[in-house]
Design a protein around this motif. Structure first.
Motif, PDB file in Angstrom:
ATOM      1  N   ALA A   1      55.699  47.385  62.800  1.00 42.94           N
ATOM      2  CA  ALA A   1      55.784  48.648  62.064  1.00 42.94           C
ATOM      3  C   ALA A   1      54.653  48.748  61.047  1.00 42.94           C
ATOM      4  O   ALA A   1      54.185  47.728  60.524  1.00 42.94           O
ATOM      5  N   PRO A   2      54.186  49.961  60.744  1.00 47.09           N
ATOM      6  CA  PRO A   2      53.140  50.111  59.725  1.00 47.09           C
ATOM      7  C   PRO A   2      53.690  49.854  58.330  1.00 47.09           C
ATOM      8  O   PRO A   2      54.902  49.942  58.092  1.00 47.09           O
ATOM      9  N   ALA A   3      52.819  49.543  57.395  1.00 50.85           N
ATOM     10  CA  ALA A   3      53.222  49.308  56.017  1.00 50.85           C
ATOM     11  C   ALA A   3      53.730  50.608  55.393  1.00 50.85           C
ATOM     12  O   ALA A   3      53.055  51.638  55.474  1.00 50.85           O
ATOM     13  N   PRO A   4      54.917  50.611  54.785  1.00 52.63           N
ATOM     14  CA  PRO A   4      55.395  51.815  54.089  1.00 52.63           C
ATOM     15  C   PRO A   4      54.434  52.209  52.964  1.00 52.63           C
ATOM     16  O   PRO A   4      53.916  51.352  52.250  1.00 52.63           O
ATOM     17  N   ALA A   5      54.196  53.501  52.820  1.00 53.86           N
ATOM     18  CA  ALA A   5      53.184  53.984  51.873  1.00 53.86           C
ATOM     19  C   ALA A   5      53.449  53.559  50.445  1.00 53.86           C
ATOM     20  O   ALA A   5      52.517  53.372  49.662  1.00 53.86           O
ATOM     21  N   GLY A   6      54.710  53.388  50.067  1.00 46.98           N
ATOM     22  CA  GLY A   6      55.035  53.053  48.684  1.00 46.98           C
ATOM     23  C   GLY A   6      54.959  51.587  48.349  1.00 46.98           C
ATOM     24  O   GLY A   6      55.218  51.211  47.200  1.00 46.98           O
ATOM     25  N   LEU A   7      54.583  50.741  49.312  1.00 50.13           N
ATOM     26  CA  LEU A   7      54.574  49.290  49.087  1.00 50.13           C
ATOM     27  C   LEU A   7      53.233  48.642  49.397  1.00 50.13           C
ATOM     28  O   LEU A   7      53.139  47.423  49.460  1.00 50.13           O
ATOM     29  N   THR A   8      52.178  49.407  49.599  1.00 50.84           N
ATOM     30  CA  THR A   8      50.931  48.839  50.088  1.00 50.84           C
ATOM     31  C   THR A   8      50.150  48.115  48.998  1.00 50.84           C
ATOM     32  O   THR A   8      50.250  48.422  47.810  1.00 50.84           O
ATOM     33  N   ALA A   9      49.327  47.177  49.430  1.00 51.44           N
ATOM     34  CA  ALA A   9      48.461  46.462  48.501  1.00 51.44           C
ATOM     35  C   ALA A   9      47.418  47.383  47.886  1.00 51.44           C
ATOM     36  O   ALA A   9      46.996  47.187  46.740  1.00 51.44           O
ATOM     37  N   ARG A  10      46.990  48.405  48.624  1.00 56.46           N
ATOM     38  CA  ARG A  10      46.019  49.353  48.079  1.00 56.46           C
ATOM     39  C   ARG A  10      46.633  50.118  46.902  1.00 56.46           C
ATOM     40  O   ARG A  10      45.983  50.314  45.871  1.00 56.46           O
ATOM     41  N   LEU A  11      47.887  50.546  47.050  1.00 53.36           N
ATOM     42  CA  LEU A  11      48.588  51.185  45.939  1.00 53.36           C
ATOM     43  C   LEU A  11      48.762  50.201  44.791  1.00 53.36           C
ATOM     44  O   LEU A  11      48.523  50.540  43.622  1.00 53.36           O
ATOM     45  N   ALA A  12      49.152  48.981  45.097  1.00 49.87           N
ATOM     46  CA  ALA A  12      49.409  47.990  44.053  1.00 49.87           C
ATOM     47  C   ALA A  12      48.144  47.643  43.277  1.00 49.87           C
ATOM     48  O   ALA A  12      48.202  47.410  42.059  1.00 49.87           O
ATOM     49  N   ALA A  13      46.993  47.612  43.945  1.00 48.54           N
ATOM     50  CA  ALA A  13      45.745  47.335  43.250  1.00 48.54           C
ATOM     51  C   ALA A  13      45.428  48.434  42.236  1.00 48.54           C
ATOM     52  O   ALA A  13      44.926  48.170  41.133  1.00 48.54           O
ATOM     53  N   ARG A  14      45.737  49.677  42.607  1.00 42.03           N
ATOM     54  CA  ARG A  14      45.536  50.771  41.646  1.00 42.03           C
ATOM     55  C   ARG A  14      46.501  50.639  40.469  1.00 42.03           C
ATOM     56  O   ARG A  14      46.137  50.923  39.327  1.00 42.03           O
ATOM     57  N   VAL A  15      47.735  50.211  40.741  1.00 40.90           N
ATOM     58  CA  VAL A  15      48.701  50.014  39.662  1.00 40.90           C
ATOM     59  C   VAL A  15      48.193  48.965  38.677  1.00 40.90           C
ATOM     60  O   VAL A  15      48.313  49.139  37.456  1.00 40.90           O
ATOM     61  N   VAL A  16      47.615  47.887  39.177  1.00 42.63           N
ATOM     62  CA  VAL A  16      47.076  46.853  38.286  1.00 42.63           C
ATOM     63  C   VAL A  16      45.932  47.411  37.450  1.00 42.63           C
ATOM     64  O   VAL A  16      45.827  47.134  36.246  1.00 42.63           O
ATOM     65  N   ALA A  17      45.062  48.211  38.059  1.00 42.76           N
ATOM     66  CA  ALA A  17      43.958  48.814  37.309  1.00 42.76           C
ATOM     67  C   ALA A  17      44.487  49.730  36.206  1.00 42.76           C
ATOM     68  O   ALA A  17      43.956  49.743  35.080  1.00 42.76           O
ATOM     69  N   VAL A  18      45.529  50.499  36.498  1.00 33.69           N
ATOM     70  CA  VAL A  18      46.128  51.366  35.482  1.00 33.69           C
ATOM     71  C   VAL A  18      46.766  50.526  34.382  1.00 33.69           C
ATOM     72  O   VAL A  18      46.648  50.840  33.185  1.00 33.69           O
ATOM     73  N   THR A  19      47.432  49.438  34.759  1.00 31.63           N
ATOM     74  CA  THR A  19      48.053  48.556  33.761  1.00 31.63           C
ATOM     75  C   THR A  19      47.004  47.941  32.851  1.00 31.63           C
ATOM     76  O   THR A  19      47.192  47.847  31.627  1.00 31.63           O
ATOM     77  N   ASP A  20      45.878  47.505  33.420  1.00 28.96           N
ATOM     78  CA  ASP A  20      44.776  46.998  32.592  1.00 28.96           C
ATOM     79  C   ASP A  20      44.346  48.046  31.577  1.00 28.96           C
ATOM     80  O   ASP A  20      44.116  47.738  30.390  1.00 28.96           O
ATOM     81  N   ALA A  21      44.225  49.300  32.027  1.00 35.18           N
ATOM     82  CA  ALA A  21      43.805  50.374  31.137  1.00 35.18           C
ATOM     83  C   ALA A  21      44.854  50.640  30.054  1.00 35.18           C
ATOM     84  O   ALA A  21      44.508  50.961  28.911  1.00 35.18           O
ATOM     85  N   ILE A  22      46.138  50.520  30.404  1.00 35.81           N
ATOM     86  CA  ILE A  22      47.204  50.721  29.413  1.00 35.81           C
ATOM     87  C   ILE A  22      47.076  49.718  28.276  1.00 35.81           C
ATOM     88  O   ILE A  22      47.119  50.085  27.093  1.00 35.81           O
ATOM     89  N   TYR A  23      46.899  48.458  28.615  1.00 36.45           N
ATOM     90  CA  TYR A  23      46.800  47.443  27.561  1.00 36.45           C
ATOM     91  C   TYR A  23      45.523  47.604  26.730  1.00 36.45           C
ATOM     92  O   TYR A  23      45.547  47.433  25.509  1.00 36.45           O
ATOM     93  N   LEU A  24      44.430  47.958  27.375  1.00 30.91           N
ATOM     94  CA  LEU A  24      43.187  48.147  26.635  1.00 30.91           C
ATOM     95  C   LEU A  24      43.270  49.380  25.739  1.00 30.91           C
ATOM     96  O   LEU A  24      42.826  49.359  24.583  1.00 30.91           O
ATOM     97  N   SER A  25      43.842  50.464  26.258  1.00 30.99           N
ATOM     98  CA  SER A  25      44.009  51.676  25.457  1.00 30.99           C
ATOM     99  C   SER A  25      44.906  51.423  24.257  1.00 30.99           C
ATOM    100  O   SER A  25      44.622  51.878  23.133  1.00 30.99           O
ATOM    101  N   SER A  26      45.990  50.707  24.469  1.00 31.26           N
ATOM    102  CA  SER A  26      46.902  50.399  23.369  1.00 31.26           C
ATOM    103  C   SER A  26      46.224  49.553  22.300  1.00 31.26           C
ATOM    104  O   SER A  26      46.407  49.777  21.098  1.00 31.26           O
ATOM    105  N   LYS A  27      45.409  48.607  22.745  1.00 32.40           N
ATOM    106  CA  LYS A  27      44.724  47.723  21.803  1.00 32.40           C
ATOM    107  C   LYS A  27      43.671  48.462  20.988  1.00 32.40           C
ATOM    108  O   LYS A  27      43.544  48.270  19.775  1.00 32.40           O
ATOM    109  N   ASN A  28      42.922  49.342  21.667  1.00 31.46           N
ATOM    110  CA  ASN A  28      41.795  50.016  21.019  1.00 31.46           C
ATOM    111  C   ASN A  28      42.117  51.409  20.512  1.00 31.46           C
ATOM    112  O   ASN A  28      41.258  52.068  19.913  1.00 31.46           O
TER     113      ASN A  28
END
Length: 349
Positions: A313-340
């Motif tokens: 079966a194909p990977a469900p759209a809500g669980l893909t590594a491509r989506l998760a990599a974007r989530v990590v990038a957003v999380t990095d930005a959240i912590y940096l924005s909060s700090k600065n």
């Protein structure tokens, strides 16, 4: 194609005891060939409970030749274990947070794509009926282009983030405190642990990435934040106000409240009340309640998805590594924005 598939769980702990292992054992098509845990006593206990060979070293478990692998270690160990499992020929499910930072997230994603293997991340909420129905209504054009949304998520992780060992997962095993209290191991507090679910959900529902944000966390400047607030902008021009809170364990179910507004209508969701409301532009209201709008989380949903991917079966759209990599990038930005204390563009993934 074989009618059975071999599975292993690496670095199994309290969450695997209540989610991954029961889902694997319940499927007659799955042969559970190995589990590992760096805690030898836990490995032995889980091995006896689930009647499976157990190892202290995850490499020995991987040597048993599994075709699907669950990586249930803390985020600091994900990259090494995920890439090793992919290179051994397995399809992989890894728990979230996906990675400590964007670099390891990209490397895991790219390895899976290069090898043609499925890499899923444990974002199980798209399988909950309330959100599956919301996505169906959006796809059907009931909302139109998303202009604005608000989403709040409260989860009883306050004890874990404060050094407790009971995550309320329903098993007898205790969580390792460092998994939730050491940023070098976990990646952070509520923004990494809780809001990662939320960020994946938002992009899956809206269909657009978050490209800019400003954020604040509480306690201010703490490595392990209890609460997170984010104002975000989507690639298509819409906006979102997102918040995540760590609560005391007065309610077992995570509490999602969402309002989503578009050119054709709006959605309002309450996961605890099992209610989803559609309001069309002409004022017509449709209320969905009960099982069709259930906000109950199935902890085995990502594991079940991995099993199906193991059978083609194909990977469900809500669980893909491509989506998760974007989530990590957003999380990095959240912590940096909060700090600065500044608005930031989210790094391209």
């Amino acid at each position: 194609m074989s009618q059975t598939i071999k599975a292993a769980v690496l670095s199994a702990g309290a969450w695997s005891q209540s989610s991954h292992l029961p889902a694997l054992k319940a499927d007659p098509r799955v042969q559970l060939v190995a589990i590992s845990s760096p805690n030898a006593e836990m490995a032995a206990n889980l091995g006896r409970q689930f009647e499976v060979p157990h190892f202290a070293d995850w490499r020995e478990a991987l040597a048993m030749g599994p075709e699907i692998v669950v990586v249930s270690s803390p985020p600091v160990a994900h990259e090494e274990q995920v890439i090793a499992a992919l290179e051994a020929g397995a399809h992989v499910l890894v728990e979230k947070p996906f990675a400590l930072s964007a670099g390891p997230a990209r490397r895991m994603r790219d390895t899976a794509e290069r090898l043609g293997k499925v890499l899923l991340v444990g974002f199980g909420w798209p399988a909950a009926p309330i959100f599956a129905l919301a996505r169906h209504l959006i796809d059907a054009g009931e909302v139109g282009r998303v202009e604005h949304m608000t989403m709040h998520l409260a989860v009883n992780t306050r004890a874990l983030l404060s050094g407790g060992t009971d995550g309320g997962w329903g098993g007898k095993a205790e969580s390792n405190t460092a998994t939730y209290t050491d940023k070098a191991i976990s990646g952070g507090g509520s923004a990494a642990v809780t809001m990662s679910h939320q960020l994946g959900m938002v992009e899956w529902l809206v269909g657009e990435p978050i490209v800019a944000l400003n954020a604040s966390t509480f306690p201010p400047a703490s490595d392990i934040d209890l609460h997170t607030t984010v104002n975000a902008e989507f690639a298509g021009g819409g906006s979102a106000a997102l918040s995540a809170a760590s609560t005391y364990p007065y309610l077992a179910r995570p509490q999602w409240h969402m309002a989503l507004y578009g050119g054709n209508g709006q959605l309002w969701a309450d996961s605890v009340a099992d209610t989803l409301r559609l309001v069309r532009a002409n004022g017509e209201t449709v209320e969905y309640r009960g099982p069709d709008a259930s906000g109950v989380y199935d902890p085995g949903a990502p594991t079940k998805a991995l099993i199906e991917c193991g059978f083609g079966a194909p990977a469900p759209a809500g669980l893909t590594a491509r989506l998760a990599a974007r989530v990590v990038a957003v999380t990095d930005a959240i912590y940096l924005s909060s700090k600065n204390n500044q608005k930031l563009q989210v790094e391209e993934q």
